[in-house]
Each structure stands twice: as structure tokens, then as C-alpha cells.
Design an enzyme around this catalytic site. Structure first.
Site, PDB file in Angstrom:
ATOM      1  N   GLY A   1       0.840  -1.204   0.000  1.00  0.00           N
ATOM      2  CA  GLY A   1       0.000   0.000   0.000  1.00  0.00           C
ATOM      3  C   GLY A   1       0.867   1.244   0.000  1.00  0.00           C
ATOM      4  O   GLY A   1       2.053   1.176  -0.331  1.00  0.00           O
ATOM      5  N   ASN A   2       0.282   2.367   0.348  1.00  0.00           N
ATOM      6  CA  ASN A   2       1.066   3.602   0.435  1.00  0.00           C
ATOM      7  C   ASN A   2       0.472   4.511   1.515  1.00  0.00           C
ATOM      8  O   ASN A   2      -0.547   4.186   2.113  1.00  0.00           O
ATOM      9  CB  ASN A   2       1.149   4.295  -0.925  1.00  0.00           C
ATOM     10  CG  ASN A   2      -0.227   4.636  -1.464  1.00  0.00           C
ATOM     11  OD1 ASN A   2      -0.932   5.444  -0.896  1.00  0.00           O
ATOM     12  ND2 ASN A   2      -0.612   3.970  -2.565  1.00  0.00           N
TER      13      ASN A   2
END
Ligand code: CTP
Length: 398
Positions: free
Chosen positions: A208-209
Site C-alpha cells: 500500500g502507500n
């Protein structure tokens, strides 16, 4: 701006209730028609006689008039109102509003009101800072209510802190600004993507980020407040949408986000791609947790995710406006202009991670907007809500 507007002024039992008389006078002077609704304890602080004399209407406080039995319909009042303002709003009333405790005329009217609601809290600094008050205010925001934040200053307790009801002039200004806002996007359908995507590795892990989703949610809310019908396709974030007219479609992965966007893009007049889409996903995800034993240094093979903005750019029909974002750490302008062209965007919003206070997780942002018709518009550091306003103002010029 307030001329002819029907305003329900709710007054609750706090010291600041004495300022409500002045607020009422300002509203009447501005041409509004005002119906005062008081809680029983508000009458301990200011008399209904003062308020009915200033508003030219009997004050409503009980469900019916005791000697005549005349019923006061909170439903009719709620429908009559163009806006409801609760000033001062005590911690107790805020709690009742947040949780639907309709044990007085004011809260029942609030629950029946279809109009926008403005809440001006007033209380002691410790009450204001209590997690219960903070949570209740957060709930009111999530219902789309507008909180007119209290000012910092000397309080009735002589302590100094946050809790003074905002001055009546500023409450009137907030109302005027609300009504001044033209419904410039009414009848338009706007698609917004927001937040990160999560690409599943196994049931407990993902790629993810750091995207918080704040910018995309602010754009969705601003578009809805301009009258648009908004579809917000959101990756996993911890934000509750505030404001009416927003249909939230929750997704997790880039592929799910693309699917949701493709389902809504055809109908949209404007699409704003604010999500931080993961560029890669694991080629295979495991249904079972990958165990440490027997995997010294596992290698996760990645495959490229679809480019949602580019896919929509290729499917764009004349008249549709597609807006992208570019979050860059270097060669900002060149990269942004490159994405503007390659994704067939009409406009791109650049934020540089080199600017402190811009980018992921912050409440502020600093952007430069490039349009396909050759404009470069730098903006100063602002709250994300204000940046959303600048972005939509620029979209409207297209
Ligand atoms: N975008 C998208 N789908 C992707 C990647 C990006 O829709 N798979 C959109 C973003 O929402 C944004 C714009 O494309 O509006 C630019 O995103 P960004 O991550 O800056 O660009 P990339 O094309 O992924 O390029 P790079 O990561 O190499 O900078």
C-alpha cells in the site's frame, strides 16, 4: 445574502446565550426571518420576551402551549428552515444531537431539519477538549453539519482557552458565505477517486502507500456543496464523508477501483483522479497466511496494475473533463506535464513532496495546476478544503 431566508435559531443553556440576542438582531437586520427555538435551560440565561421582541415571533420552547394546547410542529419548523443555527451549543445539546436524544423541541427540530445546520459550540475549555465532546462534534461533522469553531479567549470561568462562542458577526459571515456559494455544479455528475489502494499479499499483508484520502474527500465534499451529484470511489481510509449528495463506493485494490470507475465514468461530466493507486500488485496472493518457517527471503513477484486515469482518458467522450494528480519528488513540472499528455487529461494538479506541509497525511497542501490549454497556476499553502475550492474553480473555467 440572507434576505428572505428562513432561519431557525436554536439557543441552549450557556452563558453565551446573552450573545444570541445580538446574533438574532444581526440576522433580522440582514433581512432574514428568524424563528427562535430555546431549550428549557436556555431560558435561565436569557428571557423569551427579549427574543420574541427582536424576532417578531413567539419563541418556541415546548412541544405545545400549556394553556391553549396549541401544538408546535417540529416537522413543519424543520421543513420551513433554509438553515438552522445553534448558538450557543452546549456540550449537552451537542451530545443529544449527535446521538438522537430528542427530549426537547430544539433537538427534535434538529432531527427533522432538511436544511443545512450550523453549530457554534460554547463551553469551558476542558469540556471542549473532552474526548466525549470531540467525538460528538466529529459525529455532527459526519452528518454534514457545519461546525463554527469556538474562539480562544477568556471564558466565563475566567480560564483562558478554546471554548468562547464565535462572535455573532462571524456567525453571520459563515452563513452569508454558505448562501453566497453558487450551486455552480448543480445537475453535474462528478466522479472522484481517493485514498490508497491495498494490493493483497495474503490475508494479513498488503502492498500500500501513505495516502490518507483527505484531499480526495475534500474535493468530493466541495463538489457536493456546489450542487454536484458525487460518486466517491475510495480506497481504504479512515475518514467519514460529510455532506449530502455523496455516494461512497469502497474498494480495496487498483483493479476494484478501475471496475468501480468504469461503472460510473460513462455518466460523469467530471472525473478527478486523486487516488494514490499502487502501480504494482503481487502476481499471486495467498489465501493462507504465508509462514515464516521455510521462507528465508521470500520474493514477491509483482505485476503492473492498470492505469485508471489513462484508461478513462482513452474512453473520454467530448465534453467530459478528466483531472489527474501528480505527486513528485523531482523534475516536478516535466513529470506533471508528461502525465497530463500521456493520460489524455484536461488538467493535472501537481504537489511536490519537497514542499513541507504538502502531500500525504497533512491537513494542508500546496499545488500547481497545469491545464491542457497551456495554463500554469501556482497556489500558496492552504488547507485541503481551500485547495479543493481552487481545483474546482479551475475545473469550472474549463
Ligand atoms: N493513476 C491511476 N492509476 C494508476 C496510477 C496512477 O489512475 N495505476 C492516476 C493517479 O490517480 C493520478 C495520476 O494517475 O491522478 C498520476 O499518478 P502518479 O502515481 O503520480 O503517476 P504514475 O502514472 O503512477 O507514475 P509514477 O508513479 O511513475 O510517477
Amino acid at each position: 445574502m440572507l434576505k428572505g431566508k428562513h432561519i431557525v435559531l436554536g439557543i441552549t443553556g450557556g452563558i453565551a446565550a446573552y450573545k444570541s440576542a445580538y446574533l438574532l438582531r444581526l440576522l433580522i437586520k440582514a433581512g432574514a426571518e428568524v424563528q427562535v427555538v430555546m431549550t428549557p435551560s436556555a431560558k435561565e440565561f436569557i428571557t423569551p420576551v427579549t427574543l420574541s421582541a427582536l424576532s417578531g415571533k413567539p419563541v418556541v420552547s415546548e412541544f405545545f402551549t400549556a394553556n391553549t394546547g396549541e401544538w408546535h410542529s417540529h416537522v413543519d419548523l424543520g421543513l420551513w428552515a433554509d438553515a438552522m443555527v445553534i448558538a450557543p451549543a452546549t456540550a449537552s445539546t451537542i451530545g443529544k444531537m449527535a446521538n438522537g436524544v430528542a427530549d426537547n423541541m430544539l433537538v427534535t427540530t434538529y432531527l427533522s431539519a432538511k436544511a443545512p445546520v450550523f453549530v457554534a459550540p460554547a463551553m469551558d475549555l476542558d469540556m471542549m477538549a473532552h474526548p466525549s465532546t470531540c467525538r460528538n462534534l466529529q459525529l455532527l461533522k459526519s452528518y454534514g453539519n457545519h461546525i463554527i469553531e469556538p474562539a480562544v479567549g477568556e471564558l466565563a470561568s475566567h480560564l483562558v482557552g478554546k471554548g468562547r462562542m464565535e462572535e455573532p458577526e462571524n456567525i453571520v459571515k459563515a452563513l452569508e458565505a454558505f448562501f453566497a456559494k453558487q450551486k455552480t455544479l448543480s445537475g453535474k455528475k462528478v466522479l472522484v477517486t481517493a485514498g490508497p489502494t491495498y494490493e493483497k499479499i495474503d490475508p494479513v499483508r498488503f502492498i500500500g502507500n501513505y495516502s490518507s484520502g483527505k484531499m480526495g474527500y475534500a474535493i468530493a465534499e466541495e463538489a457536493a456543496s456546489r450542487g454536484a451529484e458525487v460518486t466517491l470511489v475510495s480506497g481504504p481510509v479512515d475518514i467519514k464523508v460529510s455532506g449530502r449528495g455523496i455516494n461512497v463506493v469502497k474498494v480495496e485494490s487498483a483493479r476494484q477501483m478501475l471496475e468501480a470507475c468504469e461503472a460510473h465514468f460513462g455518466d460523469s461530466d467530471i472525473a478527478v483522479m486523486c487516488a494514490a493507486v499502487a502501480d504494482y500488485a503481487p502476481a499471486h496472493s495467498s489465501d493462507k497466511k504465508i509462514k515464516r518457517e521455510g521462507h528465508d527471503a521470500p520474493v514477491i513477484e509483482l505485476v503492473k496494475n492498470p492505469d485508471i486515469a489513462k484508461t478513462l482518458g482513452g474512453a473520454k467522450r467530448p465534453g467530459q473533463i478528466l483531472v489527474g494528480f501528480a505527486l513528485e519528488t523531482d523534475h516536478e513540472e516535466t513529470n506533471a506535464q508528461g502525465k497530463l499528455a500521456s493520460k489524455h487529461l484536461d488538467m493535472i494538479v501537481l504537489n511536490s513532496l519537497r514542499d513541507a506541509g504538502a502531500g500525504f497525511g497533512t491537513d494542508t497542501n500546496k499545488v500547481t495546476i497545469y491545464t491542457a490549454d497551456g495554463r500554469a497556476l501556482p497556489f500558496s499553502m492552504k488547507s485541503k478544503a481551500e485547495v479543493a475550492g481552487d481545483i474546482l474553480d479551475t475545473i469550472e473555467t474549463l
